[in-house]
Design an enzyme around this catalytic site. Structure first.
Site, short mmCIF file in Angstrom:
data_model
loop_
_atom_site.label_atom_id
_atom_site.label_comp_id
_atom_site.label_asym_id
_atom_site.label_seq_id
_atom_site.Cartn_x
_atom_site.Cartn_y
_atom_site.Cartn_z
N PRO A 9 0.68 -1.32 -0.01
CG PRO A 9 -0.50 -1.39 1.96
CD PRO A 9 0.52 -2.00 1.05
CG ASP A 10 -0.65 4.93 -2.37
OD1 ASP A 10 -1.18 4.83 -1.35
OD2 ASP A 10 -0.63 5.23 -3.40
CG PHE A 11 2.71 7.10 2.96
CD1 PHE A 11 2.59 6.13 3.51
CD2 PHE A 11 3.57 8.22 3.15
CE1 PHE A 11 3.80 5.55 4.31
CE2 PHE A 11 4.81 7.90 3.95
CZ PHE A 11 4.80 6.76 4.58
NE ARG A 12 0.75 12.25 1.58
CZ ARG A 12 1.91 12.24 1.85
NH1 ARG A 12 2.42 11.33 0.83
NH2 ARG A 12 2.55 12.69 2.85
CG ASN A 42 9.01 3.35 -3.14
OD1 ASN A 42 8.30 4.39 -2.72
ND2 ASN A 42 8.77 2.89 -4.43
CG ASP A 68 9.52 -1.03 -1.93
OD1 ASP A 68 10.70 -0.82 -2.67
OD2 ASP A 68 8.38 -0.67 -2.54
CG HIS A 105 12.22 9.38 1.80
ND1 HIS A 105 10.85 9.59 1.28
CD2 HIS A 105 12.73 10.34 1.64
CE1 HIS A 105 10.72 11.02 1.07
NE2 HIS A 105 11.90 11.38 1.16
P1 CNA Z 1 2.18 8.77 -1.88
O1 CNA Z 1 2.20 10.08 -1.25
O2 CNA Z 1 1.33 7.55 -1.20
O3 CNA Z 1 1.78 8.89 -3.34
C1 CNA Z 1 1.66 7.56 -4.13
C2 CNA Z 1 1.17 8.05 -5.59
O4 CNA Z 1 1.04 7.15 -6.29
C3 CNA Z 1 -0.48 8.91 -5.61
O5 CNA Z 1 -0.23 10.12 -6.19
C4 CNA Z 1 -1.13 7.80 -6.37
O6 CNA Z 1 -2.06 8.24 -6.98
C5 CNA Z 1 -0.15 6.99 -7.19
N1 CNA Z 1 -0.47 5.63 -7.58
C6 CNA Z 1 -0.68 4.71 -6.66
N2 CNA Z 1 -0.65 3.63 -7.37
C7 CNA Z 1 -0.44 3.76 -8.68
C8 CNA Z 1 -0.25 2.91 -9.66
N3 CNA Z 1 -0.48 1.72 -9.93
N4 CNA Z 1 0.09 3.56 -11.18
C9 CNA Z 1 0.49 4.89 -10.96
N5 CNA Z 1 0.15 5.56 -9.72
C10 CNA Z 1 0.04 5.31 -8.60
O7 CNA Z 1 3.74 8.14 -1.92
P2 CNA Z 1 5.25 9.11 -2.19
O8 CNA Z 1 6.04 8.04 -2.59
O9 CNA Z 1 4.70 10.23 -3.01
O10 CNA Z 1 5.23 9.61 -0.87
C11 CNA Z 1 6.47 9.52 -0.23
C12 CNA Z 1 6.47 8.66 0.98
C13 CNA Z 1 5.78 7.32 0.97
C14 CNA Z 1 8.02 8.29 0.89
O11 CNA Z 1 8.56 8.71 2.45
C15 CNA Z 1 7.98 6.53 1.20
O12 CNA Z 1 8.88 6.07 2.08
C16 CNA Z 1 6.48 6.18 1.77
N6 CNA Z 1 6.27 4.88 1.14
C17 CNA Z 1 6.83 3.93 0.65
C18 CNA Z 1 6.22 2.66 0.63
C19 CNA Z 1 7.15 1.67 -0.06
O13 CNA Z 1 8.31 1.69 -0.04
N7 CNA Z 1 6.65 0.76 -0.99
C20 CNA Z 1 5.06 2.40 0.85
C21 CNA Z 1 4.36 3.42 1.48
C22 CNA Z 1 4.75 4.47 1.70
#
Ligand code: CNA
Length: 285
Positions: free
Chosen positions: A46-49, A122, A124, A141
């Site tokens: 899962p992403d954050f937002r 990320n 991960d 990060h």
């Molecule tokens: P965010 O703020 O959660 O934004 C994610 C973006 O990705 C959003 O604009 C979504 O619309 C978009 N999105 C989601 N799924 C898809 C897809 N399949 N295709 C295209 N676009 C998509 O995350 P950011 O990375 O911008 O924020 C920064 C934070 C999130 C960092 O500090 C990370 O460490 C942190 N994070 C990382 C992970 C990970 O490592 N996988 C997971 C969750 C949060």
């Protein structure tokens, strides 16, 4: 949606593919949680937002002052439990996620000698899991790859950390009993020096293509890199929504592909004649 101009989606994709078909092209990626959020349309990390599925929308059960507190260094020092609860769904020791097509597409640009660097937000470690040399990756990060004591700063033995994590305990330092924290950058902590060094040296006038993907461009200083891209370089956003500098300071030449990032790179790979190579990389995992 192809771009903020009246250029068609098809022409935008061709433009990107033509750059990638040139072996001399120089490419940078700037990525976020969205590139790991789904794999071939199925949920992954899962992403954050993202509404509904994002981590911040699912933290209510942890009873935090704010969702961001889970990554706040002062809050963590007092109460590491919410962070370690979250680790159950995220930590590579506990859950093994494979890289996505998007990750392998980035690797492919390296196989074609075009990749200068991936700047990733990320934690991960999926960029590393593609087999890319660590020199090509900036984990802006930090990541889950190493753990440190928040009291004495000592790097933890991996086995010692993992034993406690697997036993569902808060991992503690072997030397001073301080809390162990993965080397991810929390709010209130400095980004690695390499982030600043490489963003200074890499964002030059002779870069051909900068691809921003899967990021809401909300977190600074990372988000500020979008405005540091030279006017000579093509900026591309592959994201489900318009974000950051692409929204506030759009450039006429920007290309916006507001769709699933795996799907877009599949199409670009097809246009470049790289589809078989991409499938092979994905299948080998
Ligand atoms: P965010 O703020 O959660 O934004 C994610 C973006 O990705 C959003 O604009 C979504 O619309 C978009 N999105 C989601 N799924 C898809 C897809 N399949 N295709 C295209 N676009 C998509 O995350 P950011 O990375 O911008 O924020 C920064 C934070 C999130 C960092 O500090 C990370 O460490 C942190 N994070 C990382 C992970 C990970 O490592 N996988 C997971 C969750 C949060």
């Amino acid at each position: 949606m192809g771009s903020n101009q009246s250029v068609s989606r098809e022409d935008s994709m061709e433009k990107i593919a033509n750059i990638l078909k040139d072996p001399k092209s120089k490419v940078l990626f700037f990525v976020g949680a969205g590139i790991s959020a789904t794999s071939d349309g199925e949920p992954l990390i899962p992403d954050f937002r993202s509404p509904g599925t994002g981590l911040f929308y699912n933290l209510a059960k942890l009873d935090l002052p704010t969702p961001e507190s889970v990554f706040d260094i002062d809050f963590f020092s007092e109460n590491p439990q919410p962070f370690y609860s979250l680790c159950k769904d995220l930590h590579p020791t506990l859950v093994k996620f494979p890289p996505t097509r998007f990750h392998y597409f980035m690797k492919l640009t390296n196989d074609h000698n075009q990749l200068i660097r991936i700047f990733s937000q990320n934690i991960d470690t999926l960029e590393r899991a593609t087999g890319l040399d660590s020199d090509k990756i900036i984990e802006a990060h930090g990541s889950f790859a190493e753990e440190f004591c928040i009291e004495c700063d000592e790097k933890a033995q991996k086995e010692h950390f993992e034993k406690q994590l697997l036993a569902d305990e808060i991992p503690k330092c072997e030397h001073c009993e301080g809390i162990l924290k993965p080397g991810i950058v929390f709010y209130g902590e400095q980004l690695p020096d390499r982030f600043h060094e490489c963003s200074d040296t890499d964002l030059t006038d002779d870069v051909d293509l900068c691809i921003f993907a899967g990021t809401s461009l909300n977190v600074y200083p990372f988000a500020g890199l979008a405005s540091d891209v030279s006017d000579n370089t093509l900026r591309v956003l592959i994201n489900r929504e318009r974000a950051g500098d692409f929204m506030y300071n759009p450039r006429k030449s920007d290309i916006l592909l507001l769709e699933d990032c795996d799907k877009i790179v599949d199409e670009i790979a097809e246009l470049c004649g790289w589809k078989d190579e991409l499938d092979k990389l994905v299948d080998q995992h």
